[in-house]
Write a protein that holds these residues in place. Structure first.
Motif, PDB file in Angstrom:
ATOM      1  N   VAL A   1       0.855  -1.189  -0.033  1.00 32.08           N
ATOM      2  CA  VAL A   1       0.038  -0.065  -0.003  1.00 32.08           C
ATOM      3  C   VAL A   1       0.718   1.089   0.068  1.00 32.08           C
ATOM      4  N   PRO A   2       0.774   2.107  -0.829  1.00 40.73           N
ATOM      5  CA  PRO A   2       1.575   3.266  -0.979  1.00 40.73           C
ATOM      6  C   PRO A   2       1.577   4.001   0.241  1.00 40.73           C
ATOM      7  N   LYS A   3       2.786   4.291   0.984  1.00 44.92           N
ATOM      8  CA  LYS A   3       2.593   5.161   2.093  1.00 44.92           C
ATOM      9  C   LYS A   3       1.970   6.366   2.035  1.00 44.92           C
ATOM     10  N   GLY A   4       2.058   7.063   0.778  1.00 45.52           N
ATOM     11  CA  GLY A   4       1.605   8.324   0.643  1.00 45.52           C
ATOM     12  C   GLY A   4       0.074   8.535   0.872  1.00 45.52           C
ATOM     13  N   TYR A   5      -0.787   7.303   0.525  1.00 45.07           N
ATOM     14  CA  TYR A   5      -2.093   7.108   0.587  1.00 45.07           C
ATOM     15  C   TYR A   5      -2.416   7.272   2.092  1.00 45.07           C
ATOM     16  N   VAL A   6      -1.749   6.559   3.034  1.00 45.85           N
ATOM     17  CA  VAL A   6      -1.856   6.152   4.194  1.00 45.85           C
ATOM     18  C   VAL A   6      -1.838   7.842   5.102  1.00 45.85           C
ATOM     19  N   TYR A   7      -0.729   8.227   4.687  1.00 45.43           N
ATOM     20  CA  TYR A   7      -0.402   9.499   5.437  1.00 45.43           C
ATOM     21  C   TYR A   7      -1.280  10.805   4.896  1.00 45.43           C
ATOM     22  N   SER A   8      -1.686  10.404   3.687  1.00 46.19           N
ATOM     23  CA  SER A   8      -2.591  11.744   3.201  1.00 46.19           C
ATOM     24  C   SER A   8      -3.982  11.486   3.887  1.00 46.19           C
ATOM     25  N   ALA A   9      -4.537  10.261   4.081  1.00 50.40           N
ATOM     26  CA  ALA A   9      -5.623   9.729   4.874  1.00 50.40           C
ATOM     27  C   ALA A   9      -5.467  10.362   6.343  1.00 50.40           C
ATOM     28  N   MET A  10      -4.362  10.065   6.853  1.00 47.89           N
ATOM     29  CA  MET A  10      -4.146  10.497   8.240  1.00 47.89           C
ATOM     30  C   MET A  10      -4.426  12.014   8.253  1.00 47.89           C
ATOM     31  N   ALA A  11      -3.470  12.515   7.299  1.00 43.73           N
ATOM     32  CA  ALA A  11      -3.455  14.043   7.386  1.00 43.73           C
ATOM     33  C   ALA A  11      -5.012  14.682   7.319  1.00 43.73           C
ATOM     34  N   PHE A  12      -5.686  13.987   6.375  1.00 38.22           N
ATOM     35  CA  PHE A  12      -7.053  14.702   6.165  1.00 38.22           C
ATOM     36  C   PHE A  12      -7.846  14.437   7.503  1.00 38.22           C
ATOM     37  N   ALA A  13      -7.849  13.188   7.994  1.00 35.30           N
ATOM     38  CA  ALA A  13      -8.638  12.935   9.266  1.00 35.30           C
ATOM     39  C   ALA A  13      -8.124  13.809  10.441  1.00 35.30           C
ATOM     40  N   GLY A  14      -6.579  14.171  10.619  1.00 35.28           N
ATOM     41  CA  GLY A  14      -6.263  15.229  11.445  1.00 35.28           C
ATOM     42  C   GLY A  14      -6.542  16.494  11.391  1.00 35.28           C
ATOM     43  N   ALA A  15      -7.034  16.786   9.878  1.00 34.25           N
ATOM     44  CA  ALA A  15      -7.349  18.192   9.590  1.00 34.25           C
ATOM     45  C   ALA A  15      -8.951  18.275  10.087  1.00 34.25           C
ATOM     46  N   VAL A  16      -9.708  17.475   9.906  1.00 34.20           N
ATOM     47  CA  VAL A  16     -11.113  17.616  10.034  1.00 34.20           C
ATOM     48  C   VAL A  16     -11.251  17.439  11.533  1.00 34.20           C
ATOM     49  N   GLU A  17     -10.317  16.682  12.472  1.00 28.60           N
ATOM     50  CA  GLU A  17     -10.402  16.612  13.952  1.00 28.60           C
ATOM     51  C   GLU A  17      -9.978  18.100  14.585  1.00 28.60           C
ATOM     52  N   ALA A  18      -9.105  18.809  13.761  1.00 24.51           N
ATOM     53  CA  ALA A  18      -8.674  20.060  14.120  1.00 24.51           C
ATOM     54  C   ALA A  18      -9.821  21.095  14.175  1.00 24.51           C
ATOM     55  N   LEU A  19     -10.410  20.844  13.237  1.00 20.52           N
ATOM     56  CA  LEU A  19     -11.727  21.925  12.632  1.00 20.52           C
ATOM     57  C   LEU A  19     -12.642  21.811  13.834  1.00 20.52           C
ATOM     58  N   ASN A  20     -12.775  20.206  14.109  1.00 19.03           N
ATOM     59  CA  ASN A  20     -13.972  19.970  15.222  1.00 19.03           C
ATOM     60  C   ASN A  20     -13.448  20.621  16.563  1.00 19.03           C
ATOM     61  N   LEU A  21     -12.040  20.464  17.046  1.00 17.02           N
ATOM     62  CA  LEU A  21     -11.733  21.051  18.211  1.00 17.02           C
ATOM     63  C   LEU A  21     -11.826  22.501  18.445  1.00 17.02           C
ATOM     64  N   MET A  22     -11.442  23.084  17.110  1.00 17.42           N
ATOM     65  CA  MET A  22     -11.688  24.670  17.095  1.00 17.42           C
ATOM     66  C   MET A  22     -13.100  25.027  17.313  1.00 17.42           C
ATOM     67  N   ALA A  23     -14.052  24.385  16.510  1.00 15.89           N
ATOM     68  CA  ALA A  23     -15.652  24.572  16.769  1.00 15.89           C
ATOM     69  C   ALA A  23     -16.015  24.459  18.212  1.00 15.89           C
ATOM     70  N   ARG A  24     -15.485  23.307  18.849  1.00 16.23           N
ATOM     71  CA  ARG A  24     -15.880  22.981  19.995  1.00 16.23           C
ATOM     72  C   ARG A  24     -15.316  24.104  21.460  1.00 16.23           C
ATOM     73  N   ARG A  25     -14.136  24.647  20.756  1.00 13.58           N
ATOM     74  CA  ARG A  25     -13.645  25.634  21.865  1.00 13.58           C
ATOM     75  C   ARG A  25     -14.305  26.936  21.813  1.00 13.58           C
ATOM     76  N   LYS A  26     -14.629  27.177  20.445  1.00 16.14           N
ATOM     77  CA  LYS A  26     -15.484  28.367  20.258  1.00 16.14           C
ATOM     78  C   LYS A  26     -16.868  28.305  21.113  1.00 16.14           C
ATOM     79  N   ALA A  27     -17.297  27.159  20.797  1.00 19.83           N
ATOM     80  CA  ALA A  27     -18.709  26.941  21.432  1.00 19.83           C
ATOM     81  C   ALA A  27     -18.418  27.246  22.838  1.00 19.83           C
ATOM     82  N   THR A  28     -17.559  26.671  23.529  1.00 16.54           N
ATOM     83  CA  THR A  28     -17.409  26.920  25.008  1.00 16.54           C
ATOM     84  C   THR A  28     -16.989  28.040  25.626  1.00 16.54           C
ATOM     85  N   ARG A  29     -16.342  28.805  24.540  1.00 18.77           N
ATOM     86  CA  ARG A  29     -16.137  30.468  24.830  1.00 18.77           C
ATOM     87  C   ARG A  29     -17.553  30.929  24.837  1.00 18.77           C
TER      88      ARG A  29
END
Length: 253
Positions: A225-253
């Motif tokens: 399995v090309p490692k680029g595919y694996v790390y691209s998926a991890m990066a995308f999931a990490g970016a989505v989670e970062a947006l979720n964390l930002m949204a939760r912190r904004k809602a908390t404020r």
């Protein structure tokens, strides 16, 4: 090639820069596992086990670099299950003529699947979550070191084989490995603390470990399995989670 000629060779510097990046990327898997496992220990032991785990990773990588000829020989088949499947194009879709490297990757992948599944269960069990919240531990210091050492071996072999495939100069490999492990050591505590503060990130990281486990098993059976595919998926999931964390912190404020 002498050290002086390496220092003045632009190709050697390009190979070093590329290899450092590759080693850091390959070290992410190792770092996630160490961070999750260290968070199962009492607070006063976590930094120590992280430093020791990453130190063991460096020792293993340097020891393997000193046996390059033996490492290269690990790709020779030592067992054949006779189940190789050939696709319509005449190429094998998977192989069961397994080398020592393949067996280590398969064993490491199975261990990661087991460990990630177990940790997901622990994360969802309210009783065990209460134990860690009160300062207790789900594993012992010795158990953590043994598990880290086992995965260090798997990731170290993958790391060194990548280095061997990218350059023939041992000094370049050594510098790249030491630099990558130094970055891991610097990033270990912030990553572990970030994971501990954000339960949803724990589940995401465990999902990464599951995916890495499947990739290791597939690689062991010749399905690359090309490692680029694996790390691209991890990066995308990490970016989505970062947006979720930002949204939760904004809602908390």
């Amino acid at each position: 090639m002498s050290l002086l000629s390496l220092v003045t060779d632009p190709a050697a510097w390009a190979a070093l820069a590329t290899l450092i990046v590759m080693e850091i990327v390959l070290g992410i898997d190792n770092l996630i596992f160490i961070s999750i496992l260290s968070n199962k220990l009492p607070v006063e032991q976590r930094a120590r086990v992280r430093r020791l785990g990453i130190g063991l990773a460096l020792v293993l990588r340097l020891a393997l670099l000193s046996t390059i000829a033996w490492i290269a020989g690990m790709t020779a088949p030592v067992i054949d299950l006779g189940l190789t499947h050939v696709g319509a194009d005449g190429h094998a879709t998977f192989e069961t003529a397994l080398s020592i490297r393949d067996l280590i990757l398969i064993a490491g992948g199975l261990f990661l699947l087991y460990k990630a599944t177990t940790e997901i269960h622990h994360s969802l069990d309210p009783v065990e979550k209460d134990v860690t919240a009160q300062g207790g531990a789900l594993i012992s210091f010795g158990s953590a070191i043994i598990q880290i050492l086992a995965l260090d071996m798997v990731f170290s072999i993958d790391s060194i084989l990548t280095a061997i495939g990218m350059t023939d100069d041992l000094p370049v490999m050594i510098v790249a490995v030491i630099t990558a492990v130094a970055v891991m050591l610097f990033a270990a505590t912030p990553l572990a603390e970030f994971i501990a503060r954000n339960p949803s990130v724990v589940m995401l990281a465990l999902g990464f470990l599951l995916m890495i486990g499947f990739v290791l098993i597939a690689d062991g059976f010749g399905v690359h399995v090309p490692k680029g595919y694996v790390y691209s998926a991890m990066a995308f999931a990490g970016a989505v989670e970062a947006l979720n964390l930002m949204a939760r912190r904004k809602a908390t404020r």
